[in-house]
Scaffold this active site. Structure first.
Site, short mmCIF file in Angstrom:
data_model
loop_
_atom_site.label_atom_id
_atom_site.label_comp_id
_atom_site.label_asym_id
_atom_site.label_seq_id
_atom_site.Cartn_x
_atom_site.Cartn_y
_atom_site.Cartn_z
N PHE A 122 0.84 -1.20 0.00
CA PHE A 122 0.00 0.00 0.00
C PHE A 122 0.88 1.26 0.00
O PHE A 122 1.80 1.39 0.80
CB PHE A 122 -0.90 0.00 1.24
CG PHE A 122 -1.74 1.24 1.34
CD1 PHE A 122 -2.70 1.52 0.38
CD2 PHE A 122 -1.56 2.14 2.38
CE1 PHE A 122 -3.46 2.68 0.45
CE2 PHE A 122 -2.33 3.30 2.47
CZ PHE A 122 -3.28 3.56 1.50
N LYS A 134 9.77 2.83 6.61
CA LYS A 134 9.18 3.09 7.92
C LYS A 134 9.90 2.35 9.04
O LYS A 134 10.11 2.90 10.13
CB LYS A 134 7.70 2.70 7.90
CG LYS A 134 6.96 3.22 9.12
CD LYS A 134 5.45 3.14 8.95
CE LYS A 134 4.74 3.73 10.16
NZ LYS A 134 3.29 3.65 10.04
#
Ligand code: FAD
Ligand code: TPP
Ligand code: MG
Lengths: 170, 588
Positions: B116, B166
């Site tokens: 995503f 991340k």
């Protein structure tokens, strides 16, 4: 101003950081700016410093060749760009693996030609050979074209690697 | 583990930014960068400007960088956040603006899985950044950030992107200060002294010289601009500037011939064409400047000073190249000039100036004013006259209004003119003005806009209001994609395909809807009033000026033409036979 100029072929040695994406940068530069790549080889040459050497054979006008070298130098992970074609004598070699499927006279003839070219048979079956031939591009080309009528089945080439003659690096 | 392992990636990042002197970040949050926003929330060293579109964040950082000489900083999320930033990065790459753009990325174990909001942003931006990095290990993070800033500001400046997965910004690692980081990237800044001596020899012996100066001198900084001004004045030679160079030499100096190139002055272009020595300092022989290469300054020797060797002999072959930073090279040039006690050829120079004054006498920027319609040139002139005492920063969008601004405004100071030259990005002006105002809260910052360009990043009005940035936007509303319309009129037989927008917002109401002030002038008599009113307000203002829709930018070198083949105005007949684009400049 760029038009009607003679096209030259140059062999360029490029020393780069062996980091991910560096080859994409070099290739992207050539495709993005419309330069030719006739051959490109790359491998790590210094494991401690993590440096790779790329050998590029390219062609273009004098102005374009100068641009290619300067554009390569602009890339941050590029350390050295040497135009072997203009910087004095150099040697260049290519290696090809050439598969020939033949029996009878043609098989014998392929071995005879391999001998003349100092190519080695590195694999053989009753109906095939794989020859390893090393030399300047022209020699490899000639070998392959002589094998064509004898049952040339497949070719794998490394592309050109090159180095300056004499004691100095590059 | 050792005691210094106590920082997480996001903390390391912010520490590195602070150590690099960052004060302001232009950005927009999203999932992949939330840990960074969380750290931003906990500190007060770094200010964050929340834009309304990531493209604007990059242009704002450009405005900040170009008006301060510092590296601009951008923070956006992965995927769409990163791809929205691409136009800004390409713009900064074309105009050599130093930026560091931080993009979020999906965690390393998901990279390549079409996760995503995953985009291969290092792949996408490879050709439109100076360099980019994907940080895969938190212990490489600090070093990468320090190197990125070094690369962005050294040599020919440019945008650098750092992609931050991340998991990397969430894991613990070690901080390294800038002093611990050695970069191998060291562009040459000192020019070769032999070449400089040769250059001085050529400069001293010239009979019809011209300085052709570009954005490289601005990039180099105020010192380079001062040295340039000093050197030009020492010689008494004429000087012309590119669009990107405006402000590098004082616009009000009598030695200044105005801008050159497609919409340059007659005196600048003719002097370039007829000169016997061209001294190019930090300009890149752009196709909008050279026109047809075969006809470009055919009889001159050419000297080119540039920090980027790839700018040399790219479009035009030069006789002498000096690779180095303008400030260093100019300093050496002045030294050599003095040491050799060089004298210019007075009589030749006098004759040359006589010729130049004759070209000047054509007054190519004169226009017929009207007392019914607001002429765009008049509007710009009035903006100049009424604001010059405040040394405003001027940003522009892209189009005719941009060219009139370049022609009719004078810049005596560098870093006060910000325009998108290389990429020509409509929508650059408003966000870049935002960045300028952030850096210079007290200054007068004006965006000269077209009614079409301004709509490309109009959403940033909200950012201006939120951050109390009193940017002034002057829209020259000619109801057209004017620059496109001009080319269609002159080159495509007056077939105005899709260059007319017959619906525009009511800009006054629009300004008010955003919480800003809206003003309008519809007649020449109202122009001064709205400018004065705009200056009196300490809030963001949109001033809409309804200008003459039929006006074109002149002089103009048509595609495929040379410097001595300019079209001077609407009555000039030579405009009827445009050349081919192949060997000249390309379209809008
Ligand atoms: C609608 C439109 C119309 C235009 N019309 C014109 C026109 O009429 N005239 C015009 O001039 N432009 C025009 N332009 C702009 C044009 O497209 C180019 O952007 C511009 O001409 C480039 O300016 P420059 O040569 O100064 O180079 P820049 O893009 O500013 O490049 C700077 C050069 O300096 C070098 N440099 C950077 N830093 C240093 C340093 N520290 N020391 C030494 N060298 C350094 C760089 O390597 C580079 O070669 C127009 C643009 C648009 C959008
Ligand atoms: C993003 C982008 N899209 C398209 C163009 C092509 N283009 C150049 S100028 C122009 C028209 C600009 O119109 P406006 O902002 O009204 O300015 P004007 O020329 O009328 O002063 C267009 C479409 C561009 N430069 N940038
Ligand atoms: Mg318009």
């Amino acid at each position: 101003m760029i038009k009607n100029e003679e096209i030259q072929r140059h062999t360029i040695a490029v020393l780069v950081d062996n980091e991910s994406g560096v080859l994409a940068r070099v290739i992207g530069l050539f495709s993005g700016r419309g330069y030719n790549i006739e051959s490109l080889t790359v491998a790590e040459v210094d494991a401690t410093e993590k440096l790779s050497r790329i050998t590029i054979v390219t062609s273009g006008t004098k102005m374009i060749i100068e641009q290619i070298k300067n554009q390569l130098r602009r890339l941050v992970p590029v350390y050295k760009v040497h135009d072997l074609t203009t910087e004095g004598p150099h040697v260049s070699r290519e290696l090809a693996l050439v598969k020939v499927t033949a029996t009878g006279d043609k098989r014998v003839e392929s071995l005879r030609i391999a001998d003349i070219f100092r190519a080695r048979a590195i694999d053989s079956t009753n109906e095939s050979f794989v020859f390893e031939v090393v030399g300047a591009t022209e020699k490899v080309d000639a070998f392959i074209s002589l094998m064509a009528p004898l049952g040339l089945a497949d070719v794998s080439r490394t592309g050109v690697v090159a180095i300056a003659r004499g004691p100095n690096p590059i | 583990m050792a005691h210094h392992d106590t920082l997480n990636g996001a903390e390391i990042l912010l520490k590195a930014l602070v150590d690099q002197g960052v004060e302001v970040i232009f950005g927009y949050p999203g999932g992949a960068v939330l840990p960074i926003y969380d750290e931003l929330f906990k500190q007060n060293r770094l200010r964050h400007v929340l834009v309304r579109h990531e493209q604007a964040a990059v242009h704002a950082a450009e405005g900040y960088a170009r008006s301060t000489g510092k590296v601009g900083c951008v923070l956006v999320t992965s995927g769409p956040g990163a791809t929205n930033a691409v136009t800004g990065l390409a713009d900064a790459q074309c105009d050599s603006v130093p930026l560091v753009c931080l993009t979020g990325q999906v965690p390393t174990h998901l990279i390549g899985n079409d996760a995503f909001q995953e985009a291969d942003i290092t792949g996408i931006t490879r050709p439109c950044t100076k360099h980019n990095y994907l940080v895969k290990n938190v212990n490489d993070l600090a070093r990468t950030v320090h190197e990125a800033f070094h690369v962005a500001r050294s040599g020919r400046p440019g945008p650098v992107l750092i992609d931050l997965p991340k998991d990397v910004i969430q894991s613990k690692g070690e901080y390294q200060p800038p002093s611990k980081v050695k970069s191998k990237y060291k562009p040459q800044v000192k020019g070769d002294i032999k070449a400089i001596e040769k250059a001085i020899e050529m400069i001293a012996h010239a009979k019809r010289p011209i300085f052709y100066v570009g954005g490289g001198v601005i990039n180099s900084g105020p010192a380079a601009c001062q040295l340039l001004t000093q050197f030009v004045r020492m010689t008494g030679y004429p000087c012309t500037l590119t669009l990107m160079g405006l402000g590098a030499f004082p616009g009000s100096d009598p030695l200044f011939l105005g801008m050159l190139g497609m919409h340059g002055t007659v005196e600048a272009n003719m002097a370039m064409h007829d000169c016997d020595l061209m001294i190019n300092i930090g300009a890149r022989f752009d196709d909008r400047v050279t026109g047809k290469l075969d006809g470009f300054s055919p009889d001159s020797k050419k000297i080119h000073v540039d920090i980027d060797p790839s700018s040399i002999n790219k479009n035009v072959v030069v006789d002498l190249a000096v690779v180095g930073d303008c400030a260093h090279v100019l300093e050496d040039m002045i030294k050599v000039w003095k040491a050799k006690q060089c004298r210019v050829n007075e009589s030749a120079l006098k004759a040359w100036w006589k010729q130049i004054d004759a070209w000047r006498g054509l007054k190519c920027l004169e226009f017929e004013n009207s007392n019914k319609l607001i002429k765009p040139q008049y509007a710009i002139q009035r903006v100049y006259e009424l604001t010059r005492h405040r040394n405003p920063y001027i940003c522009t969008e892209v189009g005719q209004h941009q060219m009139w601004a370049a022609q009719y405004l004078k810049f005596d100071l560098p870093h006060h003119w910000l325009t998108s030259g290389g990429l020509g990005t409509m929508g650059y002006g408003l966000p870049s003005a935002m960045g300028v105002q952030m850096a210079h809260p007290e200054a007068l910052v004006i965006d000269i806009a077209g009614e079409a360009s301004i709509q490309m990043n109009i959403q940033e009005m909200a950012t201006l209001v939120q951050h109390r940035l009193p940017v002034k936007i002057v829209i020259l509303n000619n109801q057209y994609l004017g620059m496109v319309r001009q080319w269609q009129e002159l080159i495509h037989g007056g077939r105005y395909a899709e260059s007319h927008m017959d619906h525009h917002p009511d800009f006054v109401k629009l300004a008010e809807a955003f919480g800003a002030v809206g003003l309008r002038a519809e007649q020449p008599g109202q122009v001064d009033d709205v400018i004065k009113e705009m200056m009196a307000v300490d809030r963001p203002v949109i001033v809409e000026m309804r200008t003459d829709a039929s006006e074109n930018v002149f002089p103009m070198i048509m595609p495929g033409m040379a410097h001595n083949e300019m079209v001077l105005g609407p009555e000039d007949k030579s405009r009827d036979n445009p050349g081919s684009e192949e060997d000249g400049m390309v379209l809008v």
